[in-house]
Design a protein around this motif. Structure first.
Motif, PDB file in Angstrom:
ATOM      1  N   THR A  86       0.848  -1.184   0.000  1.00  0.00           N
ATOM      2  CA  THR A  86       0.000   0.000   0.000  1.00  0.00           C
ATOM      3  C   THR A  86       0.889   1.241   0.000  1.00  0.00           C
ATOM      4  OG1 THR A  86      -1.783  -1.125   1.183  1.00  0.00           O
ATOM      5  CG2 THR A  86      -1.775   1.284   1.249  1.00  0.00           C
ATOM      6  N   TYR A  87       0.817   2.012  -1.074  1.00  0.00           N
ATOM      7  CA  TYR A  87       1.665   3.194  -1.218  1.00  0.00           C
ATOM      8  C   TYR A  87       0.968   4.465  -0.738  1.00  0.00           C
ATOM      9  CZ  TYR A  87       5.063   0.535  -3.919  1.00  0.00           C
ATOM     10  OH  TYR A  87       6.026  -0.373  -4.299  1.00  0.00           O
ATOM     11  N   TYR A  88      -0.348   4.404  -0.654  1.00  0.00           N
ATOM     12  CA  TYR A  88      -1.088   5.595  -0.220  1.00  0.00           C
ATOM     13  C   TYR A  88      -2.463   5.163   0.252  1.00  0.00           C
ATOM     14  CZ  TYR A  88      -3.558  10.082  -0.441  1.00  0.00           C
ATOM     15  OH  TYR A  88      -4.300  11.190  -0.137  1.00  0.00           O
ATOM     16  N   SER A  89      -2.933   5.722   1.361  1.00  0.00           N
ATOM     17  CA  SER A  89      -4.287   5.468   1.837  1.00  0.00           C
ATOM     18  C   SER A  89      -4.705   6.618   2.745  1.00  0.00           C
ATOM     19  CB  SER A  89      -4.380   4.133   2.591  1.00  0.00           C
ATOM     20  OG  SER A  89      -5.722   3.863   2.966  1.00  0.00           O
ATOM     21  N   ALA A  90      -5.718   7.341   2.340  1.00  0.00           N
ATOM     22  CA  ALA A  90      -6.172   8.486   3.128  1.00  0.00           C
ATOM     23  C   ALA A  90      -7.582   8.856   2.707  1.00  0.00           C
ATOM     24  CB  ALA A  90      -5.231   9.675   2.945  1.00  0.00           C
ATOM     25  N   GLN A  91      -8.300   9.483   3.631  1.00  0.00           N
ATOM     26  CA  GLN A  91      -9.641   9.957   3.314  1.00  0.00           C
ATOM     27  C   GLN A  91      -9.540  11.329   2.649  1.00  0.00           C
ATOM     28  OE1 GLN A  91     -12.397   9.994   6.586  1.00  0.00           O
ATOM     29  NE2 GLN A  91     -13.896  11.222   5.506  1.00  0.00           N
ATOM     30  N   GLY A  92     -10.373  11.527   1.650  1.00  0.00           N
ATOM     31  CA  GLY A  92     -10.388  12.798   0.953  1.00  0.00           C
ATOM     32  C   GLY A  92      -9.682  12.716  -0.388  1.00  0.00           C
ATOM     33  N   LEU A  93     -10.263  13.338  -1.391  1.00  0.00           N
ATOM     34  CA  LEU A  93      -9.683  13.327  -2.727  1.00  0.00           C
ATOM     35  C   LEU A  93      -8.373  14.105  -2.720  1.00  0.00           C
ATOM     36  CD1 LEU A  93     -10.634  12.269  -5.542  1.00  0.00           C
ATOM     37  CD2 LEU A  93     -11.336  14.607  -6.025  1.00  0.00           C
ATOM     38  N   PRO A  94      -7.238  13.460  -3.077  1.00  0.00           N
ATOM     39  CA  PRO A  94      -5.942  14.155  -3.040  1.00  0.00           C
ATOM     40  C   PRO A  94      -5.939  15.372  -3.964  1.00  0.00           C
ATOM     41  CG  PRO A  94      -5.644  11.781  -3.284  1.00  0.00           C
ATOM     42  CD  PRO A  94      -7.100  12.057  -3.499  1.00  0.00           C
ATOM     43  N   ALA A  95      -5.502  16.498  -3.423  1.00  0.00           N
ATOM     44  CA  ALA A  95      -5.469  17.729  -4.215  1.00  0.00           C
ATOM     45  C   ALA A  95      -4.270  17.762  -5.155  1.00  0.00           C
ATOM     46  CB  ALA A  95      -5.455  18.939  -3.293  1.00  0.00           C
ATOM     47  N   ASP A  96      -3.149  17.179  -4.727  1.00  0.00           N
ATOM     48  CA  ASP A  96      -1.920  17.189  -5.516  1.00  0.00           C
ATOM     49  C   ASP A  96      -1.604  15.790  -6.025  1.00  0.00           C
ATOM     50  OD1 ASP A  96      -1.474  19.951  -4.945  1.00  0.00           O
ATOM     51  OD2 ASP A  96      -0.680  19.375  -2.969  1.00  0.00           O
ATOM     52  N   PRO A  97      -0.891  15.677  -7.144  1.00  0.00           N
ATOM     53  CA  PRO A  97      -0.483  14.358  -7.646  1.00  0.00           C
ATOM     54  C   PRO A  97       0.355  13.598  -6.623  1.00  0.00           C
ATOM     55  CG  PRO A  97      -0.182  16.035  -9.333  1.00  0.00           C
ATOM     56  CD  PRO A  97      -0.500  16.768  -8.059  1.00  0.00           C
ATOM     57  N   ILE A  98       0.145  12.287  -6.553  1.00  0.00           N
ATOM     58  CA  ILE A  98       0.868  11.436  -5.607  1.00  0.00           C
ATOM     59  C   ILE A  98       2.107  10.871  -6.291  1.00  0.00           C
ATOM     60  CG2 ILE A  98       0.707   9.417  -4.107  1.00  0.00           C
ATOM     61  CD1 ILE A  98      -1.173  11.677  -3.339  1.00  0.00           C
ATOM     62  N   PRO A  99       3.326  11.114  -5.743  1.00  0.00           N
ATOM     63  CA  PRO A  99       4.535  10.534  -6.348  1.00  0.00           C
ATOM     64  C   PRO A  99       4.608   9.035  -6.084  1.00  0.00           C
ATOM     65  CG  PRO A  99       5.078  11.723  -4.332  1.00  0.00           C
ATOM     66  CD  PRO A  99       3.625  11.980  -4.592  1.00  0.00           C
ATOM     67  N   LEU A 100       4.938   8.258  -7.123  1.00  0.00           N
ATOM     68  CA  LEU A 100       4.996   6.806  -7.015  1.00  0.00           C
ATOM     69  C   LEU A 100       6.160   6.274  -7.838  1.00  0.00           C
ATOM     70  CD1 LEU A 100       1.211   6.022  -7.597  1.00  0.00           C
ATOM     71  CD2 LEU A 100       2.407   5.775  -5.416  1.00  0.00           C
ATOM     72  N   PRO A 101       6.795   5.189  -7.369  1.00  0.00           N
ATOM     73  CA  PRO A 101       7.801   4.531  -8.204  1.00  0.00           C
ATOM     74  C   PRO A 101       7.168   4.030  -9.504  1.00  0.00           C
ATOM     75  CG  PRO A 101       7.923   3.745  -5.930  1.00  0.00           C
ATOM     76  CD  PRO A 101       6.665   4.551  -6.045  1.00  0.00           C
ATOM     77  N   VAL A 102       7.944   4.016 -10.556  1.00  0.00           N
ATOM     78  CA  VAL A 102       7.451   3.522 -11.841  1.00  0.00           C
ATOM     79  C   VAL A 102       6.924   2.093 -11.667  1.00  0.00           C
ATOM     80  CG1 VAL A 102       8.162   2.796 -14.146  1.00  0.00           C
ATOM     81  CG2 VAL A 102       8.922   4.999 -13.238  1.00  0.00           C
ATOM     82  N   GLY A 103       5.732   1.826 -12.162  1.00  0.00           N
ATOM     83  CA  GLY A 103       5.151   0.490 -12.018  1.00  0.00           C
ATOM     84  C   GLY A 103       3.666   0.504 -12.325  1.00  0.00           C
ATOM     85  N   THR A 104       2.974  -0.582 -11.929  1.00  0.00           N
ATOM     86  CA  THR A 104       1.548  -0.758 -12.183  1.00  0.00           C
ATOM     87  C   THR A 104       0.802  -0.792 -10.848  1.00  0.00           C
ATOM     88  OG1 THR A 104       2.094  -2.082 -14.117  1.00  0.00           O
ATOM     89  CG2 THR A 104      -0.173  -2.178 -13.351  1.00  0.00           C
ATOM     90  N   TYR A 105      -0.344  -0.115 -10.791  1.00  0.00           N
ATOM     91  CA  TYR A 105      -1.053   0.038  -9.529  1.00  0.00           C
ATOM     92  C   TYR A 105      -2.557  -0.183  -9.693  1.00  0.00           C
ATOM     93  CZ  TYR A 105       3.292   2.222  -8.013  1.00  0.00           C
ATOM     94  OH  TYR A 105       4.612   2.452  -7.715  1.00  0.00           O
ATOM     95  N   LYS A 106      -3.190  -0.492  -8.565  1.00  0.00           N
ATOM     96  CA  LYS A 106      -4.642  -0.543  -8.465  1.00  0.00           C
ATOM     97  C   LYS A 106      -5.072   0.542  -7.489  1.00  0.00           C
ATOM     98  CE  LYS A 106      -8.505  -3.434  -6.881  1.00  0.00           C
ATOM     99  NZ  LYS A 106      -8.895  -4.678  -6.175  1.00  0.00           N
ATOM    100  N   VAL A 107      -6.149   1.254  -7.835  1.00  0.00           N
ATOM    101  CA  VAL A 107      -6.623   2.349  -6.988  1.00  0.00           C
ATOM    102  C   VAL A 107      -8.062   2.060  -6.574  1.00  0.00           C
ATOM    103  CG1 VAL A 107      -6.912   4.829  -6.785  1.00  0.00           C
ATOM    104  CG2 VAL A 107      -5.137   3.915  -8.287  1.00  0.00           C
TER     105      VAL A 107
END
Length: 244
Positions: A86-107
């Motif tokens: 899990t790279y990110y988990s929080a309540q509320g629509l993120p206002a800024d882009p989330i930095p992530l390592p290059v790869g494939t993700y499920k949201v």
């Protein structure tokens, strides 16, 4: 002899340190190859919620009106497809882009949980690709109810029953008590059963149980139990189960 022995010891120590250094270097190389230090970004589009339920007027299901979430009420989770992390988990629509390592993700986006521990509203976007120094966008679109609605109605009870001991809705693991004629959230996935019991005018204890099968999300099912009939008959569940 002692001089040679000490030199051998030093050579061994140097050899061990060299091997340790090489091992550390190799580990660093492996870690570098895993993510290569490359980072991309994931941004979120605004989303909306559709509270409609097929076969049910919203004015009749006040519980639905009380549970209308906005984009800021959802919990958003980003999970790596390869490592399951899990790279990110929080309540509320993120206002800024989330930095992530290059790869494939499920949201995932989920809101609340009913009494069966199933989210009221839920949506997922799979196989999101994050590329080096680029921003990808996830769009959930319109999120709909991830539950069904069930009401168990026992009409004209005073003519047939002295008392009703219970009315329940169950998924085989969890059972909740419900009131006659009121809609409740029901789980989607497991088979759902409605049951009721009590004493008739003769003082006899009667128990009834009807399996509704697997319910469909955002569909309403009204189970009307006519106590004069010896058995139950249901309409096609594609338009809601209605007992006669």
């Amino acid at each position: 002899m002692s001089f040679i022995y000490n030199i051998s010891i030093r050579r061994c120590v140097i050899a061990v340190l060299t091997i340790a250094a090489m091992a550390s270097f190799l580990v660093s190389c492996v870690q570098l190859q895993d993510n290569d230090g490359r980072t991309g970004y994931l941004s979120f589009s605004s989303m909306s919620v559709d509270i409609s339920v097929e076969g049910l007027e919203l004015t009749k299901a006040s519980v639905l009106v009380e549970e209308i979430p906005g984009a800021g009420d959802f919990t958003y989770t980003i999970v790596g497809k390869t490592d399951g992390r899990t790279y990110y988990s929080a309540q509320g629509l993120p206002a800024d882009p989330i930095p992530l390592p290059v790869g494939t993700y499920k949201v995932d986006a989920v809101y609340g949980a009913n009494e069966f521990n199933q989210a009221y509203y839920a949506a997922s976007v799979d196989n999101i690709q994050i590329e080096d120094d680029k921003t990808n966008n996830v769009d959930f679109g319109e999120i709909t109810l991830d539950n069904a609605m069930v009401a168990v109605t026992l009409p004209d009870l005073s003519s047939h029953m002295e008392e009703v001991s219970y009315i329940t809705v169950s998924d085989g693991k969890t059972s909740i008590d419900v009131e006659s004629g009121k809609y409740y959230y029901a789980p989607v996935g497991p088979s759902v059963t409605v049951s009721f019991g009590g004493k008739n005018k003769l003082g006899e204890t009667k128990d009834f149980s009807v399996n509704l099968g697997v319910l469909r999300p955002k569909h309403a099912y009204e189970v009307v139990c006519n106590l004069e009939l010896p058995s139950f008959k249901f309409a096609d569940q594609s338009s809601g189960a209605i007992a006669g």
